[in-house]
Design a protein around this motif. Structure first.
Motif, PDB file in Angstrom:
ATOM      1  N   GLY A   1       0.671  -1.146  -0.238  1.00  0.00           N
ATOM      2  CA  GLY A   1       0.088   0.126   0.035  1.00  0.00           C
ATOM      3  C   GLY A   1       0.708   1.107  -0.060  1.00  0.00           C
ATOM      4  O   GLY A   1       2.082   1.134  -0.586  1.00  0.00           O
ATOM      5  N   PRO A   2       0.339   2.333   0.508  1.00  0.00           N
ATOM      6  CA  PRO A   2       1.468   3.534   0.592  1.00  0.00           C
ATOM      7  C   PRO A   2       2.717   3.519   1.264  1.00  0.00           C
ATOM      8  O   PRO A   2       2.700   2.706   2.433  1.00  0.00           O
ATOM      9  N   TYR A   3       3.501   4.132   0.746  1.00  0.00           N
ATOM     10  CA  TYR A   3       4.994   4.100   1.336  1.00  0.00           C
ATOM     11  C   TYR A   3       5.005   4.884   2.654  1.00  0.00           C
ATOM     12  O   TYR A   3       5.610   4.359   3.475  1.00  0.00           O
ATOM     13  N   PHE A   4       4.285   5.863   2.759  1.00  0.00           N
ATOM     14  CA  PHE A   4       4.210   6.961   3.826  1.00  0.00           C
ATOM     15  C   PHE A   4       3.053   6.692   4.561  1.00  0.00           C
ATOM     16  O   PHE A   4       1.917   6.738   3.941  1.00  0.00           O
ATOM     17  N   LYS A   5       3.096   6.543   5.940  1.00  0.00           N
ATOM     18  CA  LYS A   5       1.530   6.348   6.626  1.00  0.00           C
ATOM     19  C   LYS A   5       0.734   7.771   6.416  1.00  0.00           C
ATOM     20  O   LYS A   5       1.219   8.743   6.518  1.00  0.00           O
ATOM     21  N   GLY A   6      -0.569   7.591   6.476  1.00  0.00           N
ATOM     22  CA  GLY A   6      -1.552   8.685   6.485  1.00  0.00           C
ATOM     23  C   GLY A   6      -1.965   8.733   4.863  1.00  0.00           C
ATOM     24  O   GLY A   6      -1.435   8.418   4.218  1.00  0.00           O
ATOM     25  N   ASN A   7      -3.378   9.263   4.948  1.00  0.00           N
ATOM     26  CA  ASN A   7      -4.088   9.281   3.817  1.00  0.00           C
ATOM     27  C   ASN A   7      -3.267   9.849   2.881  1.00  0.00           C
ATOM     28  O   ASN A   7      -3.075   9.599   1.626  1.00  0.00           O
ATOM     29  N   LEU A   8      -3.616  11.397   2.816  1.00  0.00           N
ATOM     30  CA  LEU A   8      -2.709  12.150   1.974  1.00  0.00           C
ATOM     31  C   LEU A   8      -1.660  12.803   2.829  1.00  0.00           C
ATOM     32  O   LEU A   8      -1.921  13.729   3.546  1.00  0.00           O
ATOM     33  N   LYS A   9      -0.357  12.281   2.658  1.00  0.00           N
ATOM     34  CA  LYS A   9       0.639  12.753   3.546  1.00  0.00           C
ATOM     35  C   LYS A   9       1.289  13.834   2.467  1.00  0.00           C
ATOM     36  O   LYS A   9       1.686  13.843   1.358  1.00  0.00           O
TER      37      LYS A   9
ATOM     38  N   THR B   1       4.271  12.052  -4.086  1.00  0.00           N
ATOM     39  CA  THR B   1       4.137  12.462  -2.670  1.00  0.00           C
ATOM     40  C   THR B   1       4.291  13.901  -2.694  1.00  0.00           C
ATOM     41  O   THR B   1       5.550  14.418  -2.771  1.00  0.00           O
ATOM     42  N   PRO B   2       3.359  14.875  -2.184  1.00  0.00           N
ATOM     43  CA  PRO B   2       3.461  16.322  -2.182  1.00  0.00           C
ATOM     44  C   PRO B   2       4.454  16.504  -0.925  1.00  0.00           C
ATOM     45  O   PRO B   2       4.528  15.874   0.022  1.00  0.00           O
ATOM     46  N   VAL B   3       5.282  17.783  -0.806  1.00  0.00           N
ATOM     47  CA  VAL B   3       5.997  18.230   0.228  1.00  0.00           C
ATOM     48  C   VAL B   3       5.365  19.357   0.806  1.00  0.00           C
ATOM     49  O   VAL B   3       4.864  20.265   0.349  1.00  0.00           O
ATOM     50  N   GLY B   4       5.187  19.093   2.551  1.00  0.00           N
ATOM     51  CA  GLY B   4       4.580  20.253   2.994  1.00  0.00           C
ATOM     52  C   GLY B   4       5.342  21.343   3.740  1.00  0.00           C
ATOM     53  O   GLY B   4       5.142  22.385   3.562  1.00  0.00           O
ATOM     54  N   ARG B   5       6.592  20.797   4.214  1.00  0.00           N
ATOM     55  CA  ARG B   5       7.446  21.729   4.591  1.00  0.00           C
ATOM     56  C   ARG B   5       8.829  21.531   4.434  1.00  0.00           C
ATOM     57  O   ARG B   5       9.261  20.137   4.378  1.00  0.00           O
ATOM     58  N   ILE B   6       9.770  22.201   4.385  1.00  0.00           N
ATOM     59  CA  ILE B   6      11.085  22.054   4.318  1.00  0.00           C
ATOM     60  C   ILE B   6      12.049  22.888   5.279  1.00  0.00           C
ATOM     61  O   ILE B   6      11.739  24.099   5.349  1.00  0.00           O
TER      62      ILE B   6
END
Ligand SMILES: Cc1ncc(COP(=O)(O)O)c(C=O)c1O
Length: 343
Positions: free
Chosen positions: A157-165, A293-298
Motif C-alpha cells: 500500500g502507501p509508502y508513507f503512512k497517512g491518507n494524503l501525506k 508525494t507532496p512536500v508540505g514543509r522544508i
C-alpha cells in the motif's frame, strides 16, 4: 469473472514485506551470460560470511510495480526502463550485465506465478524487487567470480503512512548521499546504507526524509534518499538534471513526459538551486514506492519553508491524477507504458 486473490487484508496494506508463493533465482559466473533461471518456493538463502556482497557491497537492485487495472488486467509499468537501469547498475558494479530480455522475462514469470497477490484494483500494487549480488568468498577487495539474481514480490500500500501525506523534509547539510562521480546513478546497495544514518537522525528530529545537496558546491538540490524531487514555480516544472550522483527515476521521466506532452507544461531538467526550492509554489517527490508525494514543509538550517495550504497543489494534483489513471488503466495509455501480464 473476478480475479482469484490470496488471503491478504487488502485494506490495511502498508509498505511492509509480505511473503508470497515463489521467487525467481538464477546464477551466473563471471564471463558468462545470465540464463536458465527458474522459480523456487519463497524462502531463505545460504550465503558465505565471506561473500563479496557482504564484505564489499557488490550488489544492486531494482524496484518496479504491477497493478490491477479497472478492467481487471494485471499490468507492469515501464518495465523496459527498469531493465535498462539494471543493465547499467550491474555494469557499474562489475557484475555480469543483466540484459533486458532476460530481466523482463524473469519479471513476467515471477508476477505470473504470484498473480493472486496483486492487490485488487484501487487497493495498492505488487512491488517487485529484483536483486543481484556477488556470491563468492573473497578476502581481498575485488569483484566476485560468481553471482546470483533473484526476484521477490510483495503486495504493498502507501509508502508513507497517512491518507494524503504531506512530507516534512530537512535539507541535509552534514552528509551527502553520493559523490558527483560515484555510484549514485546506479541502484547500488551502498547508496542506501549511506543514507541510513542521516535518515535515522532526521526521523528522530521529526522529519520524514532528507533532501541531499550536491557534493561539490552544496547549493543545488539532488534528491531524497528514495525518490526524485520536482519544484514548480512561475509556470515551470523543474527537476534536477541527472548526473553521476542522482538516480534516473522511472517515475521522474514519466512525470516529465506527462507534464510536457499531456498537460502542455514547460518542463526543465536542469540545476535546481536552493533559491528555486525556497521560491517554489509546489514541491513533490517521485518514485515507484512513493508514487507522487507532496512536500508540505522544508527546513534548512534554522528556517522553515511551507508549501502547504491544506490542499494538494493544483499542478501536483493534475500530474498525480494523470499518472495514477494511466497506471490503473482509467485513461488510454498514450505512451505504451503498460505491459499486460495476465488475461
Ligand atoms: C535514490 C532514489 N532516487 C530516486 C528513486 C525513484 O526512482 P523510480 O521512479 O525509478 O522508482 C529511487 C527509487 O525508487 C531511489 O531509490
Amino acid at each position: 469473472m473476478p480475479l482469484k486473490k490470496a488471503m491478504v487484508d487488502w485494506d490495511s496494506l502498508g509498505f511492509n514485506f509480505l511473503e508470497t508463493r515463489s521467487m525467481y533465482s538464477a546464477n551466473c559466473n563471471v564471463g558468462e551470460d545470465w540464463e536458465n533461471g527458474s522459480l523456487i518456493p519463497f524462502g531463505n538463502i545460504e550465503l558465505s560470511p565471506a561473500a563479496v556482497v557482504l564484505n564489499y557491497g557488490q550488489g544492486v537492485f531494482e524496484g518496479t510495480k504491477a497493478f490491477q487495472t479497472c478492467d481487471e488486467r494485471i499490468v507492469l509499468f515501464r518495465i523496459d526502463q527498469n531493465a535498462r537501469r539494471l543493465a547499467w547498475s550491474t555494469e557499474r558494479l562489475c557484475i555480469p550485465k543483466v540484459k533486458p530480455d532476460f530481466f523482463i522475462n524473469a519479471v513476467f514469470e515471477t508476477v505470473k506465478d504470484n498473480l493472486d497477490f496483486v492487490p485488487p484494483y484501487g487497493k495498492g500494487s505488487m512491488y517487485i524487487r529484483p536483486i543481484v549480488w556477488g556470491v563468492s568468498p573473497a578476502l581481498g577487495v575485488g569483484p566476485a567470480i560468481d553471482y546470483r539474481f533473484m526476484i521477490y514480490v510483495s503486495p504493498v500500500g502507501p509508502y508513507f503512512k497517512g491518507n494524503l501525506k504531506f512530507l516534512n523534509l530537512k535539507i541535509e547539510t552534514n552528509f551527502h548521499r553520493a559523490a558527483s562521480k560515484g555510484i549514485g546513478n546506479a541502484k547500488a546497495i551502498g547508496n542506501y546504507s549511506a543514507s541510513l544514518f542521516p535518515l535515522a537522525k532526521a526521523k528522530k528530529e521529526g522529519f520524514d526524509e532528507v533532501i541531499y545537496l550536491d557534493s561539490v558546491s552544496e547549493d543545488r538540490i539532488e534528491e531524497i534518499g528514495s525518490a526524485n524531487l520536482f519544484v514548480y514555480h512561475d509556470g515551470i516544472l523543474k527537476t534536477p538534471k541527472v548526473s553521476g550522483s542522482i538516480l534516473k527515476g522511472v517515475t521522474r521521466d514519466s512525470v516529465c513526459k506527462i507534464s510536457s506532452d499531456i498537460l502542455g507544461m514547460k518542463v526543465e531538467e536542469t540545476d535546481v538551486f536552493l533559491k528555486d526550492l525556497f521560491e517554489a509554489k509546489e514541491v513533490f517527490c517521485t518514485g515507484t514506492a512513493v508514487q507522487i508525494t507532496p512536500v508540505g514543509r522544508i527546513s534548512y538550517k534554522n528556517k522553515v519553508y511551507k508549501y502547504y495550504d491544506g490542499n494538494l497543489g493544483p499542478i501536483t494534483k493534475k500530474i498525480k491524477e494523470t499518472l495514477t489513471k494511466i497506471q490503473r488503466g482509467e485513461m488510454n495509455d498514450p505512451f505504451g507504458w503498460l505491459s499486460p501480464v495476465s488475461v
